[in-house]
Design a protein around this motif. Structure first.
Motif, PDB file in Angstrom:
ATOM      1  N   SER A  17       0.834  -1.207   0.000  1.00 44.91           N
ATOM      2  CA  SER A  17       0.000   0.000   0.000  1.00 44.91           C
ATOM      3  C   SER A  17       0.869   1.258   0.000  1.00 44.91           C
ATOM      4  CB  SER A  17      -0.902   0.020   1.231  1.00 44.91           C
ATOM      5  OG  SER A  17      -1.777  -1.081   1.254  1.00 44.91           O
ATOM      6  N   ARG A  19       0.084   5.780   0.179  1.00 44.30           N
ATOM      7  CA  ARG A  19      -0.904   6.854   0.267  1.00 44.30           C
ATOM      8  C   ARG A  19      -0.310   8.118  -0.319  1.00 44.30           C
ATOM      9  NH1 ARG A  19      -3.244  10.323   5.340  1.00 44.30           N
ATOM     10  NH2 ARG A  19      -5.416  10.527   4.618  1.00 44.30           N
ATOM     11  N   ARG A  67      -9.601  -1.077  -5.158  1.00 43.81           N
ATOM     12  CA  ARG A  67      -8.259  -1.095  -4.545  1.00 43.81           C
ATOM     13  C   ARG A  67      -7.822   0.295  -4.095  1.00 43.81           C
ATOM     14  NH1 ARG A  67      -3.984  -2.263  -7.561  1.00 43.81           N
ATOM     15  NH2 ARG A  67      -4.903  -1.566  -9.540  1.00 43.81           N
ATOM     16  N   GLU A  82      -5.513   6.719  -1.472  1.00 40.93           N
ATOM     17  CA  GLU A  82      -5.083   5.527  -0.751  1.00 40.93           C
ATOM     18  C   GLU A  82      -5.035   4.379  -1.746  1.00 40.93           C
ATOM     19  OE1 GLU A  82      -4.519   5.589   2.678  1.00 40.93           O
ATOM     20  OE2 GLU A  82      -3.711   3.552   2.499  1.00 40.93           O
ATOM     21  N   ASN A  84      -4.201   0.434  -2.260  1.00 34.46           N
ATOM     22  CA  ASN A  84      -4.002  -0.859  -1.628  1.00 34.46           C
ATOM     23  C   ASN A  84      -3.885  -1.951  -2.683  1.00 34.46           C
ATOM     24  OD1 ASN A  84      -4.274   0.178   1.073  1.00 34.46           O
ATOM     25  ND2 ASN A  84      -6.489   0.267   0.731  1.00 34.46           N
ATOM     26  N   ASP A  85      -3.374  -3.091  -2.251  1.00 33.50           N
ATOM     27  CA  ASP A  85      -3.212  -4.237  -3.158  1.00 33.50           C
ATOM     28  C   ASP A  85      -2.541  -3.797  -4.461  1.00 33.50           C
ATOM     29  OD1 ASP A  85      -5.430  -6.594  -4.853  1.00 33.50           O
ATOM     30  OD2 ASP A  85      -3.387  -6.836  -4.095  1.00 33.50           O
TER      31      ASP A  85
END
Length: 121
Positions: A17, A19, A67, A82, A84-85
């Motif tokens: 991840s 951000r 995601r 954000e 993720n994955d």
């Protein structure tokens, strides 16, 4: 003068991840406005990633839906993404943008200088 500065890019492993943040200054948005993220992978055109309007309505591109999450803090004049994955195909330079309409953000918006995101398998 409008300044948009992205931060938070870097390297991540697949499945990890990151951000991203985009600090905006000098922009006085209309009551109707839009902010978003674009990316450009090596050798490819710019692609829209996600957008969020003044009502908080969000739109995501197919490859990132489920995601990535876009959000904005109007009090801090900051846009977030954000991620993720993460996948290797997410590798790109990510740009934030702001303007009056989501539909014309790529052509009529203010853009930042970009931040590199590199995802390795």
């Amino acid at each position: 003068q409008v300044h948009m500065v992205e931060s938070g890019g870097g390297s991540a492993l697949a499945g990890g991840s990151l951000r991203l943040s985009c600090a905006v200054s000098g922009w006085v948005p209309d009551s109707r406005n839009c902010m978003g993220w674009f990316r450009q992978a090596p050798g490819k055109d710019y692609d829209g990633v996600a957008s969020i309007d003044n009502y908080g309505r969000t739109v995501y591109s197919g490859p990132v839906k489920g995601r990535f999450t876009i959000s904005r803090d109007n009090a801090k004049n900051t846009l977030y993404l954000e991620m993720n994955d993460l996948k290797p195909e997410d590798t790109a330079i990510y740009y934030c943008a702001a303007g009056p309409y989501c539909s014309s953000l790529s052509r009529r918006g203010y853009w930042g200088q970009g931040t590199q995101v590199t995802v390795s398998s």
